[in-house]
Design an enzyme around this catalytic site. Structure first.
Site, PDB file in Angstrom:
ATOM      1  N   TYR A  78      63.008  -7.653  56.162  1.00 56.76           N
ATOM      2  CA  TYR A  78      62.935  -8.962  55.485  1.00 56.76           C
ATOM      3  C   TYR A  78      63.503 -10.082  56.355  1.00 56.76           C
ATOM      4  CZ  TYR A  78      60.936  -6.888  51.391  1.00 56.76           C
ATOM      5  OH  TYR A  78      60.048  -6.250  50.560  1.00 56.76           O
ATOM      6  N   HIS A 107      57.004 -12.757  42.390  1.00 61.35           N
ATOM      7  CA  HIS A 107      57.583 -11.671  43.201  1.00 61.35           C
ATOM      8  C   HIS A 107      58.812 -12.126  43.963  1.00 61.35           C
ATOM      9  CE1 HIS A 107      53.471  -9.415  43.209  1.00 61.35           C
ATOM     10  NE2 HIS A 107      54.108  -9.328  42.060  1.00 61.35           N
ATOM     11  N   GLY A 138      42.983 -15.696  47.196  1.00 61.42           N
ATOM     12  CA  GLY A 138      43.609 -14.907  48.251  1.00 61.42           C
ATOM     13  C   GLY A 138      44.392 -13.712  47.777  1.00 61.42           C
ATOM     14  N   THR A 139      43.870 -13.024  46.756  1.00 63.83           N
ATOM     15  CA  THR A 139      44.557 -11.813  46.302  1.00 63.83           C
ATOM     16  C   THR A 139      43.540 -10.691  46.118  1.00 63.83           C
ATOM     17  OG1 THR A 139      46.021 -10.845  44.627  1.00 63.83           O
ATOM     18  CG2 THR A 139      44.454 -12.529  43.862  1.00 63.83           C
ATOM     19  N   SER A 140      43.986  -9.471  46.441  1.00 64.73           N
ATOM     20  CA  SER A 140      43.074  -8.315  46.415  1.00 64.73           C
ATOM     21  C   SER A 140      42.888  -7.789  44.997  1.00 64.73           C
ATOM     22  CB  SER A 140      43.625  -7.201  47.308  1.00 64.73           C
ATOM     23  OG  SER A 140      44.933  -6.826  46.853  1.00 64.73           O
ATOM     24  N   ASN A 157      38.223 -16.161  47.625  1.00 66.27           N
ATOM     25  CA  ASN A 157      38.787 -15.108  48.458  1.00 66.27           C
ATOM     26  C   ASN A 157      37.960 -14.973  49.733  1.00 66.27           C
ATOM     27  OD1 ASN A 157      41.078 -13.345  48.256  1.00 66.27           O
ATOM     28  ND2 ASN A 157      39.650 -11.606  48.251  1.00 66.27           N
ATOM     29  N   ALA A 208      36.817 -12.102  50.702  1.00 63.56           N
ATOM     30  CA  ALA A 208      35.775 -11.120  50.336  1.00 63.56           C
ATOM     31  C   ALA A 208      36.017 -10.738  48.877  1.00 63.56           C
ATOM     32  CB  ALA A 208      35.895  -9.900  51.245  1.00 63.56           C
TER      33      ALA A 208
HETATM   34  N1  APR Z   1      41.302 -16.761  53.079  1.00 63.28           N
HETATM   35  C1  APR Z   1      41.142 -16.276  51.820  1.00 63.28           C
HETATM   36  N2  APR Z   1      41.430 -15.008  51.469  1.00 63.28           N
HETATM   37  C2  APR Z   1      41.898 -14.200  52.434  1.00 63.28           C
HETATM   38  C3  APR Z   1      42.091 -14.631  53.768  1.00 63.28           C
HETATM   39  C4  APR Z   1      41.765 -15.963  54.078  1.00 63.28           C
HETATM   40  N3  APR Z   1      41.901 -16.459  55.315  1.00 63.28           N
HETATM   41  N4  APR Z   1      42.553 -13.563  54.497  1.00 63.28           N
HETATM   42  C5  APR Z   1      42.654 -12.534  53.636  1.00 63.28           C
HETATM   43  N5  APR Z   1      42.246 -12.904  52.410  1.00 63.28           N
HETATM   44  C6  APR Z   1      42.185 -12.088  51.186  1.00 63.28           C
HETATM   45  C7  APR Z   1      41.798 -10.660  51.427  1.00 63.28           C
HETATM   46  O1  APR Z   1      40.393 -10.508  51.348  1.00 63.28           O
HETATM   47  C8  APR Z   1      42.523  -9.921  50.298  1.00 63.28           C
HETATM   48  O2  APR Z   1      41.672  -9.772  49.166  1.00 63.28           O
HETATM   49  O3  APR Z   1      43.488 -12.065  50.641  1.00 63.28           O
HETATM   50  C9  APR Z   1      43.685 -10.841  49.930  1.00 63.28           C
HETATM   51  C10 APR Z   1      45.037 -10.281  50.330  1.00 63.28           C
HETATM   52  O4  APR Z   1      45.241  -9.116  49.560  1.00 63.28           O
HETATM   53  P1  APR Z   1      46.638  -8.332  49.718  1.00 63.28           P
HETATM   54  O5  APR Z   1      46.921  -8.162  51.164  1.00 63.28           O
HETATM   55  O6  APR Z   1      46.558  -7.128  48.847  1.00 63.28           O
HETATM   56  O7  APR Z   1      47.725  -9.360  49.164  1.00 63.28           O
HETATM   57  P2  APR Z   1      48.066  -9.672  47.647  1.00 63.28           P
HETATM   58  O8  APR Z   1      46.863  -9.529  46.776  1.00 63.28           O
HETATM   59  O9  APR Z   1      48.776 -10.963  47.625  1.00 63.28           O
HETATM   60  O10 APR Z   1      49.107  -8.506  47.288  1.00 63.28           O
HETATM   61  C11 APR Z   1      49.735  -8.554  46.035  1.00 63.28           C
HETATM   62  O11 APR Z   1      51.148  -6.694  46.675  1.00 63.28           O
HETATM   63  O12 APR Z   1      52.478  -5.610  48.204  1.00 63.28           O
HETATM   64  C12 APR Z   1      52.489  -6.432  47.109  1.00 63.28           C
HETATM   65  O13 APR Z   1      54.237  -7.913  46.657  1.00 63.28           O
HETATM   66  C13 APR Z   1      53.113  -7.759  47.454  1.00 63.28           C
HETATM   67  O14 APR Z   1      52.627  -9.902  46.459  1.00 63.28           O
HETATM   68  C14 APR Z   1      52.048  -8.777  47.086  1.00 63.28           C
HETATM   69  C15 APR Z   1      51.130  -8.009  46.146  1.00 63.28           C
END
Ligand code: APR
Length: 237
Positions: free
Chosen positions: A52, A108, A175-177, A201, A203
């Protein structure tokens, strides 16, 4: 119009902060079970602190991007239209704030805060943390941890988030999976309320099929375009 926006690591990707599950993402290089759980911290606090501390320095070196700035612009513009932006982020960085957003709900936690396990006090924190770090409130050393939510811990501000979702006329995820709950379930909660849902996003996410509409591409392009489109709509009477 009240808009609920949920952001994830993807909105900060073009600021140079890694995502978690993309190719080369943090969890493809590091084991979250050894770095992002209370058990890992109890077993090996030095390693967790080092991880961290590295992330804290990475955020210090990063800058907000056009997507963060566009959301701040939207948040500033909505009140004059009788609306509000409820900005909920899964991210622990402060790029939304540094782009000018306020009242950001960090479900978070925040990399720039540290919490004392002895007295429970939470402090703004920009320096490195270590096992010898003493709590500014109670003075005890050895119990300071990053004030972030680890796997197996309860996310923060859940009541405020539920209230924000209940008041929303539109739900947008950026921007979240869509794999980590409860955040990944908010789109279904919005649909049950019958409000429109939009995914922005790089994708399609794991919950893409739940959204009414979507825009795919880099956040620094798709988010400003979406904000401009929202602000170009005629003001509701
Ligand atoms: N622009 C838009 N989207 C993007 C970009 C970009 N330049 N680059 C990546 N992404 C998308 C990816 O396609 C993916 O779907 O952002 C998403 C990131 O997903 P994760 O890496 O899983 O991040 P997140 O969804 O924020 O994770 C949620 O998981 O590990 C825990 O605490 C952590 O807060 C986090 C949580």
């Amino acid at each position: 119009m009240n808009i609920f926006v949920l952001t994830g690591a993807g909105i900060s990707a073009e600021s140079g902060l890694g995502t978690f599950r993309d190719r080369g993402g943090l969890w493809s290089r590091f084991d979250p079970a050894r770095l992002a759980t209370p058990e890992a911290f109890a077993e090996d606090p030095d390693t967790v602190h080092a991880f961290y501390n590295l992330r804290r320095r990475g955020v210090c070196d990063a800058a907000p991007n056009a997507a963060h700035r566009a959301l701040a612009r939207l948040q500033a513009a909505l009140p004059a239209r009788g609306g509000r932006l409820f900005l909920c982020t899964q991210n622990i960085d402060d790029l939304h704030e540094r782009a000018g957003a306020s009242d950001v709900v960090h479900m978070h936690g925040e990399i720039f805060r540290a919490r004392c396990l002895s007295c429970g006090a939470s402090h703004p924190w920009r320096a490195n943390l270590g096992v010898a770090t003493a709590c500014p409130a109670c003075g005890r050393a050895g119990g300071m941890r990053p004030d972030v939510v680890w796997f197996g811990e309860v996310p923060l501000h859940l009541d405020a988030i539920d209230a924000g979702l209940a008041a929303a006329d539109l739900f947008v995820a950026i921007g979240t999976s869509g794999v980590v709950y409860p955040a990944a379930g908010y789109v279904a909660q919005a649909r049950r309320r019958g409000i429109p849902t939009h995914e922005i996003n790089l994708a399609p996410s794991d919950t893409a099929h739940v959204f009414d509409t979507a825009a795919y591409g880099p956040a620094t392009e798709t988010v400003p375009a979406w904000v401009e489109a929202v602000l170009a709509r005629p003001r509701s009477p």
